[in-house]
Design a protein around this motif. Structure first.
Motif, PDB file in Angstrom:
ATOM      1  N   UNK A  11       2.126  91.899 -59.881  1.00 21.96           N
ATOM      2  CA  UNK A  11       1.580  90.788 -60.652  1.00 21.96           C
ATOM      3  C   UNK A  11       2.022  89.439 -60.086  1.00 21.96           C
ATOM      4  N   UNK A  12       3.229  89.357 -59.583  1.00 26.55           N
ATOM      5  CA  UNK A  12       3.771  88.098 -59.077  1.00 26.55           C
ATOM      6  C   UNK A  12       3.604  87.945 -57.571  1.00 26.55           C
ATOM      7  N   UNK A  13       2.927  88.886 -56.926  1.00 18.82           N
ATOM      8  CA  UNK A  13       2.851  88.865 -55.465  1.00 18.82           C
ATOM      9  C   UNK A  13       1.654  88.063 -54.980  1.00 18.82           C
ATOM     10  N   UNK A  14       1.737  87.535 -53.742  1.00 18.21           N
ATOM     11  CA  UNK A  14       0.581  86.825 -53.166  1.00 18.21           C
ATOM     12  C   UNK A  14      -0.638  87.729 -53.003  1.00 18.21           C
ATOM     13  N   UNK A  15      -0.408  89.018 -52.790  1.00 17.01           N
ATOM     14  CA  UNK A  15      -1.536  89.937 -52.620  1.00 17.01           C
ATOM     15  C   UNK A  15      -2.405  89.967 -53.866  1.00 17.01           C
ATOM     16  N   UNK A  62      -8.719  85.825 -55.835  1.00 14.14           N
ATOM     17  CA  UNK A  62      -9.412  84.766 -55.089  1.00 14.14           C
ATOM     18  C   UNK A  62     -10.643  85.322 -54.380  1.00 14.14           C
ATOM     19  N   UNK A  63     -10.529  86.495 -53.808  1.00  9.63           N
ATOM     20  CA  UNK A  63     -11.655  87.114 -53.111  1.00  9.63           C
ATOM     21  C   UNK A  63     -12.770  87.495 -54.088  1.00  9.63           C
ATOM     22  N   UNK A  64     -12.384  87.982 -55.282  1.00 10.40           N
ATOM     23  CA  UNK A  64     -13.400  88.303 -56.279  1.00 10.40           C
ATOM     24  C   UNK A  64     -14.124  87.041 -56.733  1.00 10.40           C
TER      25      UNK A  64
END
Length: 467
Positions: free
Chosen positions: A162-166, A172-174
């Motif tokens: 949840x806290x990761x850049x991934x 962002x991609x969605x």
């Protein structure tokens, strides 16, 4: 489209005009006089081949009526509503709709319903806020509808993700309209691990912007757990399997080496037996020659025995002659004695006769001596002949015994020769069989190695499946 009480078309809004222009060619296939731009002010009779029936139906119409018209390849939904003013009918409202669009919408709705029955479906705002979720999704995650609506998608992921850049890049991609599909590890109610195979589908509005994100998914948690158990089972048993394959490979290699050594030994033994068979063949030929020579010696011995018998008979005959000579000599001696007596009586007249009588006596004595000597020699000849005959009998018996032994030996050697030839053939066949076994052991070794490679690939495949 508004129609007056007298069935005259009074008004058409832009949507109705556009639809009529679009369908004009289809109308004209059945109604040649139809003109979309000339409808206002004309009678609705232009839409029917039998205007009387249409007017009769409209005259008695008290409530809205819906029907579908097929004009060539086109279908149009028509809703006719009576218009009233203070209870008095003043006209009709005709609402036209493209039935094809309705049917497509119905088909889409049916597809969505079918998808909802088999798939877990959840909808999000572009920022990840949950809009709605169907029963399959709620059941898979263990929530009720009110527990998820208005909350963020982050409730389904681990805190570390949840806290990761991934995770941020994921949304962002969605929001950029990128479709994403994969197997995802999610967290259900109470922290329960849930694996889903799903797709996040950005839905665009009329301006091409992402209006919402619809996720369709399938709960694959049992499959993932099964694969995890499979991996544990493979990891637990692969050491034993690898060891067994290694031992099998070693045993097969040792057996192949032993088969090669046995093959060499059998080949050597086959060569030795072939040499032995050749030697025995030579011995058999030599024994055959010995048998023939012994048979000839036996024949010669028999012939010599017959000659010795003849010699013995001749010696016996000579003994009779010697006896006759001895008798004659005795009579001559007696005659000489009588002649001497008579010569003595005759006196001087008988002196000459006495000399003759004396010589005859001497001859008789010498003949007697010679006769004795001949008799002794003949006795020696007879004794020798008897000894020779006895020796020949012993030789004949010995030769007969040797002949019997040679015959038996020759027969045994010939039988041994046949057995040796058969053994040599058997050894050659055995050598061929051992060669085949050696080749088969090589194939078994290769097969065991292939099995080991296959098990390694299976292990890798299982690990890939678990991932």
């Amino acid at each position: 489209m508004l129609v007056g009480q007298d069935f005259t078309i009074l008004h058409m809004n832009p949507a109705a005009r556009a639809l009529m222009r679009e369908a004009e060619a289809d109308f004209r296939t059945e109604l040649p006089r139809f003109q979309a731009d000339a409808l206002i002010g004309s009678s609705i009779d232009v839409f029917q081949r039998d205007p009387a029936q249409q007017r009769a139906t409209l005259s008695t119409l008290e409530a809205p009526q819906v029907t579908t018209l097929r004009i060539g390849p086109r279908e149009l939904d028509l809703r006719v509503t009576p218009l009233r003013d203070n209870g008095r009918r003043i006209g009709f409202a005709f609402e036209w709709t493209d039935a094809g669009e309705r049917r497509r919408n119905l088909d889409h709705a049916a597809q969505l319903a079918a998808l909802g029955r088999s798939q877990a479906i959840i909808q999000f705002d572009p920022d990840g806020t949950i809009l709605d979720a169907n029963a399959n999704f709620l059941q898979a995650m263990g929530y009720r509808p009110e527990e998820v609506r208005g909350r963020h998608h982050a409730i389904f992921v681990e805190p570390s993700l949840r806290e990761s850049p991934d995770y941020q890049r994921f949304w962002d991609r969605l929001r950029a309209g990128e479709y994403q599909a994969a197997q995802f590890r999610r967290v259900g109610k109470g922290g329960r691990e849930v694996w889903i195979e799903g797709a996040y589908n950005p839905i665009l509005d009329t301006d091409g912007k992402v209006a919402k994100v619809v996720k369709t998914a399938t709960d694959i948690t049992p499959n993932v757990q099964l694969l995890g158990n499979l991996k544990q089972l493979i990891d637990r048993n692969f050491a034993e399997i690898d060891g067994a394959i290694a031992r099998s490979a070693g045993s097969a290699g040792a057996a192949a080496a032993a088969a090669d050594r046995t093959n060499a030994e059998v080949q050597s033994a086959a060569g030795g037996i072939e040499q032995l068979a050749a030697s025995i063949s030579e011995i058999a030929e030599s024994m055959a020659r010995s048998r023939a020579a012994t048979e000839r010696a036996s024949d010669e011995t028999k012939a010599l025995a017959r000659t010795t018998d003849s010699l013995t008979q001749a010696a016996q005959a000579m003994g009779g002659i010697v006896g006759l000579i001895r008798t004659i000599a005795s009579q001559i001696n007696l005659l000489a004695l009588n002649a001497t007596i008579e010569a003595a009586r005759a006196g001087e007249a008988g002196k000459g006769f006495a000399v003759v009588a004396s010589e005859v006596k001497n001859l008789a004595v010498q003949a007697a001596r010679a006769t004795e000597q001949i008799s002794a020699e003949i006795d020696g000849i007879q004794t020798t002949s008897t000894g020779v005959a006895g020796a020949l009998d012993a030789i004949r018996e010995a030769v007969a015994t040797v002949l019997d032994s040679v015959t038996l030996t020759a027969a045994a050697v010939e039988e041994q020769n046949a057995v040796t030839r058969s053994l040599a053939e058997t050894m050659r066949n055995a050598a061929g069989s051992v060669s085949t076994v050696s080749a088969s052991m090589g194939e078994i070794t290769a097969a065991v190695q292939e099995a080991g490679d296959a098990m390694g690939k299976t292990k890798q495949a299982a690990q890939v499946l678990v991932r």
